[in-house]
Design a protein around this motif. Structure first.
Motif, PDB file in Angstrom:
ATOM      1  N   PRO A 117      -1.291  -2.687  15.856  1.00  0.00           N
ATOM      2  CA  PRO A 117      -2.477  -2.637  14.806  1.00  0.00           C
ATOM      3  C   PRO A 117      -2.082  -1.611  13.545  1.00  0.00           C
ATOM      4  O   PRO A 117      -2.158  -1.705  12.352  1.00  0.00           O
ATOM      5  N   THR A 195       4.163 -15.295  -3.850  1.00  0.00           N
ATOM      6  CA  THR A 195       3.509 -14.618  -2.888  1.00  0.00           C
ATOM      7  C   THR A 195       3.870 -13.269  -2.492  1.00  0.00           C
ATOM      8  O   THR A 195       3.204 -12.090  -2.619  1.00  0.00           O
ATOM      9  N   TYR A 199       2.913  -8.244  -3.367  1.00  0.00           N
ATOM     10  CA  TYR A 199       2.837  -7.062  -2.488  1.00  0.00           C
ATOM     11  C   TYR A 199       4.258  -6.366  -2.117  1.00  0.00           C
ATOM     12  O   TYR A 199       4.089  -5.312  -1.266  1.00  0.00           O
ATOM     13  N   ARG A 208      -1.542  -4.774  11.209  1.00  0.00           N
ATOM     14  CA  ARG A 208      -2.794  -5.614  11.067  1.00  0.00           C
ATOM     15  C   ARG A 208      -2.773  -6.260   9.665  1.00  0.00           C
ATOM     16  O   ARG A 208      -2.742  -7.720   9.726  1.00  0.00           O
ATOM     17  N   GLN A 209      -2.315  -5.658   8.586  1.00  0.00           N
ATOM     18  CA  GLN A 209      -2.402  -6.029   7.531  1.00  0.00           C
ATOM     19  C   GLN A 209      -1.136  -7.074   7.322  1.00  0.00           C
ATOM     20  O   GLN A 209      -1.154  -8.119   6.619  1.00  0.00           O
ATOM     21  N   VAL A 211       0.199  -8.658   9.427  1.00  0.00           N
ATOM     22  CA  VAL A 211       0.110 -10.159  10.026  1.00  0.00           C
ATOM     23  C   VAL A 211      -0.770 -10.889   9.241  1.00  0.00           C
ATOM     24  O   VAL A 211      -0.421 -12.347   8.976  1.00  0.00           O
ATOM     25  N   LYS A 212      -1.648 -10.432   8.573  1.00  0.00           N
ATOM     26  CA  LYS A 212      -2.529 -11.226   7.393  1.00  0.00           C
ATOM     27  C   LYS A 212      -1.488 -11.699   6.290  1.00  0.00           C
ATOM     28  O   LYS A 212      -1.739 -13.119   5.630  1.00  0.00           O
ATOM     29  N   LEU A 213      -0.674 -10.900   5.863  1.00  0.00           N
ATOM     30  CA  LEU A 213       0.279 -11.423   4.798  1.00  0.00           C
ATOM     31  C   LEU A 213       1.465 -12.210   5.351  1.00  0.00           C
ATOM     32  O   LEU A 213       2.469 -12.597   4.490  1.00  0.00           O
ATOM     33  N   LYS A 214       1.459 -12.344   6.604  1.00  0.00           N
ATOM     34  CA  LYS A 214       2.625 -13.138   7.336  1.00  0.00           C
ATOM     35  C   LYS A 214       4.061 -12.582   7.125  1.00  0.00           C
ATOM     36  O   LYS A 214       5.051 -13.158   7.305  1.00  0.00           O
ATOM     37  N   ASP A 217       4.364 -11.515  12.600  1.00  0.00           N
ATOM     38  CA  ASP A 217       3.622 -12.687  13.539  1.00  0.00           C
ATOM     39  C   ASP A 217       2.460 -12.581  14.282  1.00  0.00           C
ATOM     40  O   ASP A 217       1.659 -13.120  14.251  1.00  0.00           O
ATOM     41  N   LYS A 218       2.760 -11.345  15.033  1.00  0.00           N
ATOM     42  CA  LYS A 218       1.615 -11.205  16.086  1.00  0.00           C
ATOM     43  C   LYS A 218       1.374  -9.773  16.318  1.00  0.00           C
ATOM     44  O   LYS A 218       2.105  -8.831  16.006  1.00  0.00           O
TER      45      LYS A 218
END
Length: 277
Positions: A117, A195, A199, A208-209, A211-214, A217-218
């Motif tokens: 994270p 997209t 960024y 963690r950020q 993951v949200k932006l793809k 992955d995990k």
């Protein structure tokens, strides 16, 4: 009698050792390949990737990345080697403290990317430095002349100031290298170019950020990455050896305590996928 018993015992131990050795060589393995520090000298990493690709007992690879990035060419060498590897066996990345810029770039071809994270990642961009000492030389009364074959041959020499045309030329070159970075990301990550560009401006982000932006992955640590590698290799519930592929530094380097320092890397001009400090 005692001599025969002794010889028999020795033969028994040798046979057991041989059986264990060949059993170990043939048993399925997950290989961990570490990538630490500034990416510059990449040959050991390439050798380990190729070694893992050719070893049929190695069923999957975990790339353990802890790097702020480095030279563009070196990063692209590792990226290409991982592309070849993933055609033959699964590749999982485990991001440590930092996997930014070139550290993120080399992670992109993996089947699955794990980050903690709080891992520092992102920093998608390119940088090159030009230091001008022309005013200092002028004050000291020192004149340095560069004998060159073309007007841009000494474009990054410190005794020169960049002309507007030279600055534009560098910006165009950087833009091309930057676009290569973006194209290589969208090739394997579930994100579109439009997209991504929003960024991919050099900003850093947490795992963690990401993951949200793809971009990742995990969330998980290296143990999670190893379990993922077992799963992708179809080895869940089966005994698997986890080995580490890492070539040691040569004896002279160990004796001298040599370490790669970022200030050493930046002593000559080249493009970098590198986290800015």
């Amino acid at each position: 009698m005692k001599k025969k018993i002794f010889i028999g015992l020795v033969l028994f131990i040798v046979v057991v050792y041989i059986i264990a050795y060949f059993s170990m060589r043939s048993s399925p393995k997950i290989a961990i390949i570490p990538v630490k520090g500034v990416i510059s000298d990449y040959m050991n990493i390439i050798d380990n990737i190729e070694r893992a690709r050719r070893d049929h007992s190695i069923k999957a690879v975990v790339l353990a990345v802890d790097s702020p990035g480095g030279a563009v060419g070196a990063s692209q060498e590792i990226y290409s080697a991982l592309e070849k590897l993933r055609k033959d066996k699964p590749v999982v990345v485990s991001m440590g403290n930092v996997a930014a810029s070139g550290g993120y770039y080399i992670s992109v071809p993996a089947n699955v990317i794990y980050a903690n994270p709080g891992t520092i990642t992102g920093s998608i961009g390119v940088i090159i430095q030009h230091v001008s000492v022309s005013q200092v030389l002028k004050k000291l009364g020192i004149k340095v002349e560069n004998i060159k074959s073309g007007r841009n041959k000494d474009i990054l020499y410190p005794n020169n100031d960049l002309t507007p045309q030279q600055k534009k030329l560098l910006e165009e070159t950087i833009k091309d290298v930057y676009n290569q970075f973006l194209e290589d990301i969208v090739k394997y990550r579930p994100v579109d170019m439009h997209t991504l560009k929003q960024y991919a401006d050099g900003r850093i982000m947490t795992g963690r950020q990401a993951v949200k932006l793809k971009l990742v992955d995990k969330l998980g640590n290296i143990q999670d990455a190893v379990l993922e590698a077992k799963k992708l290799a179809g080895l869940e519930g089966k005994p698997v050896m986890v080995i580490r592929l890492e070539r040691e530094e040569n004896l002279l380097k160990k004796m001298l305590g040599a370490k790669i320092n970022i200030s050493d890397i930046l002593t000559y001009p080249q493009f970098y996928y590198l986290l800015s400090f």
